[in-house]
Design a protein around this motif. Structure first.
Motif, PDB file in Angstrom:
ATOM      1  N   ILE A   1       0.873  -1.290  -0.169  1.00 55.18           N
ATOM      2  CA  ILE A   1       0.127  -0.032   0.133  1.00 55.18           C
ATOM      3  C   ILE A   1       0.898   1.338  -0.010  1.00 55.18           C
ATOM      4  O   ILE A   1       0.665   2.113  -0.707  1.00 55.18           O
ATOM      5  N   ARG A   2       1.940   1.217   0.659  1.00 56.35           N
ATOM      6  CA  ARG A   2       2.894   2.351   1.056  1.00 56.35           C
ATOM      7  C   ARG A   2       3.568   2.604  -0.510  1.00 56.35           C
ATOM      8  O   ARG A   2       3.521   3.754  -0.914  1.00 56.35           O
ATOM      9  N   GLU A   3       4.013   1.467  -0.996  1.00 52.51           N
ATOM     10  CA  GLU A   3       4.694   1.445  -2.392  1.00 52.51           C
ATOM     11  C   GLU A   3       3.827   2.237  -3.560  1.00 52.51           C
ATOM     12  O   GLU A   3       3.809   3.164  -4.134  1.00 52.51           O
ATOM     13  N   GLY A   4       2.442   1.760  -3.337  1.00 49.50           N
ATOM     14  CA  GLY A   4       1.533   2.150  -4.371  1.00 49.50           C
ATOM     15  C   GLY A   4       1.099   3.641  -4.354  1.00 49.50           C
ATOM     16  O   GLY A   4       1.000   4.417  -5.165  1.00 49.50           O
ATOM     17  N   ILE A   5       0.895   3.982  -2.967  1.00 49.48           N
ATOM     18  CA  ILE A   5       0.602   5.648  -2.564  1.00 49.48           C
ATOM     19  C   ILE A   5       1.623   6.382  -3.045  1.00 49.48           C
ATOM     20  O   ILE A   5       1.605   7.619  -3.581  1.00 49.48           O
ATOM     21  N   SER A   6       3.088   5.978  -2.562  1.00 47.56           N
ATOM     22  CA  SER A   6       4.082   6.788  -3.140  1.00 47.56           C
ATOM     23  C   SER A   6       4.137   6.888  -4.959  1.00 47.56           C
ATOM     24  O   SER A   6       4.602   7.886  -5.150  1.00 47.56           O
ATOM     25  N   GLY A   7       3.824   5.693  -5.211  1.00 50.35           N
ATOM     26  CA  GLY A   7       3.926   5.863  -6.864  1.00 50.35           C
ATOM     27  C   GLY A   7       2.603   6.666  -7.193  1.00 50.35           C
ATOM     28  O   GLY A   7       2.807   7.374  -8.177  1.00 50.35           O
ATOM     29  N   LEU A   8       1.643   6.909  -6.743  1.00 57.88           N
ATOM     30  CA  LEU A   8       0.479   7.908  -7.021  1.00 57.88           C
ATOM     31  C   LEU A   8       1.071   9.229  -6.698  1.00 57.88           C
ATOM     32  O   LEU A   8       0.768  10.209  -7.676  1.00 57.88           O
ATOM     33  N   ARG A   9       1.657   9.669  -5.646  1.00 60.27           N
ATOM     34  CA  ARG A   9       2.351  10.943  -5.419  1.00 60.27           C
ATOM     35  C   ARG A   9       3.006  11.362  -6.510  1.00 60.27           C
ATOM     36  O   ARG A   9       3.321  12.546  -6.927  1.00 60.27           O
ATOM     37  N   ALA A  10       3.772  10.422  -7.266  1.00 57.17           N
ATOM     38  CA  ALA A  10       5.077  10.785  -8.148  1.00 57.17           C
ATOM     39  C   ALA A  10       4.512  11.001  -9.518  1.00 57.17           C
ATOM     40  O   ALA A  10       5.131  11.473 -10.177  1.00 57.17           O
ATOM     41  N   GLN A  11       3.159  10.705  -9.625  1.00 56.74           N
ATOM     42  CA  GLN A  11       2.669  10.935 -11.120  1.00 56.74           C
ATOM     43  C   GLN A  11       2.066  12.131 -11.442  1.00 56.74           C
ATOM     44  O   GLN A  11       1.631  12.834 -10.305  1.00 56.74           O
ATOM     45  N   GLU A  12       2.269  12.569 -12.564  1.00 53.30           N
ATOM     46  CA  GLU A  12       1.695  13.916 -12.925  1.00 53.30           C
ATOM     47  C   GLU A  12       0.515  13.649 -13.701  1.00 53.30           C
ATOM     48  O   GLU A  12       0.288  13.357 -14.792  1.00 53.30           O
ATOM     49  N   LEU A  13      -0.827  13.942 -13.043  1.00 53.26           N
ATOM     50  CA  LEU A  13      -1.819  13.854 -13.218  1.00 53.26           C
ATOM     51  C   LEU A  13      -2.827  15.050 -13.611  1.00 53.26           C
ATOM     52  O   LEU A  13      -2.438  16.150 -13.112  1.00 53.26           O
ATOM     53  N   PRO A  14      -3.969  14.982 -14.468  1.00 52.38           N
ATOM     54  CA  PRO A  14      -4.457  16.362 -14.917  1.00 52.38           C
ATOM     55  C   PRO A  14      -5.762  16.598 -13.766  1.00 52.38           C
ATOM     56  O   PRO A  14      -6.585  17.328 -13.893  1.00 52.38           O
ATOM     57  N   PHE A  15      -5.639  15.891 -12.536  1.00 53.23           N
ATOM     58  CA  PHE A  15      -6.499  16.251 -11.321  1.00 53.23           C
ATOM     59  C   PHE A  15      -5.859  16.025 -10.042  1.00 53.23           C
ATOM     60  O   PHE A  15      -4.943  15.357 -10.124  1.00 53.23           O
ATOM     61  N   ALA A  16      -6.190  16.364  -8.988  1.00 51.25           N
ATOM     62  CA  ALA A  16      -5.725  16.379  -7.684  1.00 51.25           C
ATOM     63  C   ALA A  16      -5.976  15.062  -7.113  1.00 51.25           C
ATOM     64  O   ALA A  16      -7.091  14.580  -7.357  1.00 51.25           O
ATOM     65  N   LEU A  17      -4.982  14.430  -6.251  1.00 49.07           N
ATOM     66  CA  LEU A  17      -5.447  13.157  -5.622  1.00 49.07           C
ATOM     67  C   LEU A  17      -5.794  13.539  -4.283  1.00 49.07           C
ATOM     68  O   LEU A  17      -5.786  12.352  -3.261  1.00 49.07           O
ATOM     69  N   GLY A  18      -5.483  14.631  -3.791  1.00 46.38           N
ATOM     70  CA  GLY A  18      -5.744  14.781  -2.235  1.00 46.38           C
ATOM     71  C   GLY A  18      -4.502  14.679  -1.375  1.00 46.38           C
ATOM     72  O   GLY A  18      -3.397  14.661  -1.857  1.00 46.38           O
ATOM     73  N   LYS A  19      -5.019  14.345  -0.044  1.00 47.11           N
ATOM     74  CA  LYS A  19      -3.775  14.136   0.812  1.00 47.11           C
ATOM     75  C   LYS A  19      -3.090  12.851   0.780  1.00 47.11           C
ATOM     76  O   LYS A  19      -2.067  12.725   1.033  1.00 47.11           O
ATOM     77  N   LEU A  20      -3.681  11.794   0.352  1.00 43.66           N
ATOM     78  CA  LEU A  20      -3.126  10.506   0.049  1.00 43.66           C
ATOM     79  C   LEU A  20      -2.429  10.003   1.502  1.00 43.66           C
ATOM     80  O   LEU A  20      -1.344   9.461   1.683  1.00 43.66           O
ATOM     81  N   GLU A  21      -3.147  10.519   2.522  1.00 41.21           N
ATOM     82  CA  GLU A  21      -2.744  10.140   3.934  1.00 41.21           C
ATOM     83  C   GLU A  21      -3.335   8.630   4.180  1.00 41.21           C
ATOM     84  O   GLU A  21      -4.458   8.266   3.953  1.00 41.21           O
ATOM     85  N   ILE A  22      -2.378   7.817   4.886  1.00 37.57           N
ATOM     86  CA  ILE A  22      -2.848   6.609   5.164  1.00 37.57           C
ATOM     87  C   ILE A  22      -3.061   6.474   6.763  1.00 37.57           C
ATOM     88  O   ILE A  22      -2.410   6.890   7.661  1.00 37.57           O
TER      89      ILE A  22
END
Length: 314
Positions: free
Chosen positions: A82-103
């Motif tokens: 889960i931590r690895e997946g969320i870190s990967g999301l943070r690194a992506q440049e997407l056309p919308f916000a992903l929010g806090k991504l706090e676990i």
């Protein structure tokens, strides 16, 4: 038995990607709590709310995506995934916000967990005639209603997300009695069950995930369609050599773009490809791919940030 409840704070746009991360880490299903869904499902079109106003206030502005993991030797690996997946999301440049991504994590007993789910879920109407309800809820059907009974459990997908709701609408509109249907990426089996309610004589529900296959089989049996719906694990393109009047795929835009050409051999001439899970910004790409693959007469539905399409094979 104890379970670790893992909640990730995100946005409506990010909820599907976060859900995929939690499922890939071993959760047999996820719960998405989005107050936007509360207000959407209280539209005056005869729909019921899946969660009430009090829960909307509790949810707050963050979209909460929650999965459950047994407290055993697999937990450390699941949390690392889960931590690895969320870190990967943070690194992506997407056309919308992903929010806090706090676990956030919490340990719960299985009995308490099950009872907490029951407080939140109520019957919800999808399309004109499909009503999804947990087994413990009383519901007086209206004329023409078809009841799909799904309990929250560890793998609950009731169709509250716009993508599934639009798919159900298209299934209601296009599936005819006596037709054959393939549900690609069946998940909980809700779309396969909806197709059977509309009179499909034979439904193949297929999914790569073994947990989804197990849950779909249980739901098919509980809804009385074991003689009509075949649930199978695998990849449609690699393991199935049959064609249907309607193929349904509620997945993601990039997969639909890749599949729409090859999947044509699984659609009978004149048949339909119903696809959803398409983010609005990807709609143009999906339409172009469908047209390039030779599909015609595209019917396009938009709901919130999502799109569903029914495309006909000539």
């Amino acid at each position: 038995m104890q379970w670790t409840e893992v909640t990730v704070l995100t946005t409506t746009e990010g909820s599907e990607m976060v859900s995929a991360i939690l499922e890939q880490a071993g959760s047999a299903g996820v719960m998405i709590e989005d107050k936007n869904d509360v207000y959407l499902n209280q539209r005056p079109e005869g729909q019921w709310d899946i969660i009430d106003e009090a829960i909307a206030e509790r949810i707050g502005d963050d979209v909460r995506v929650t999965g459950y993991y047994p407290v055993d030797e697999r937990l450390a690996s699941a949390m690392a995934s889960i931590r690895e997946g969320i870190s990967g999301l943070r690194a992506q440049e997407l056309p919308f916000a992903l929010g806090k991504l706090e676990i956030l994590t919490n340990t719960v007993d299985e009995e308490d967990w099950a009872e907490n789910w029951k407080k939140d879920f109520k019957p919800i109407r999808l399309g004109k005639h499909m009503v999804v309800k947990p087994s413990w809820c009383e519901y007086a059907p209206q004329a023409g209603d078809h009841i799909i009974e799904l309990d929250p459990g560890m793998a609950f997908g009731t169709g509250t997300h716009e993508t599934t709701g639009m798919c159900v609408r298209l299934v209601e509109e296009h599936v005819r009695p006596g037709q054959k249907v393939i549900d690609l990426g069946t998940g909980t089996g809700i779309l396969a069950i909806a197709a059977a309610h509309m009179g499909a004589r034979d439904v193949l529900a297929i999914d790569l995930d073994s947990v989804a296959v197990r849950v779909a089989k249980e739901n098919v049996e509980n809804n009385g369609f074991a003689e009509i719906i075949r649930v199978r694990q695998g990849d449609l393109l690699d393991h199935v050599d049959e064609a249907a009047d309607v193929v349904v795929a509620n997945i993601i835009a990039d997969v639909i773009i890749a599949l729409c050409g090859p999947v044509k051999r699984h659609i009978l001439p004149g048949g339909l490809f119903i696809c959803s899970g398409i983010a609005r910004e990807k709609k143009g790409e999906v339409v172009s791919a469908l047209e390039a693959a030779g599909y015609q007469n595209l019917e396009i539905l938009d709901d919130g940030e999502w799109t569903a399409i029914a495309a006909r094979r000539p």
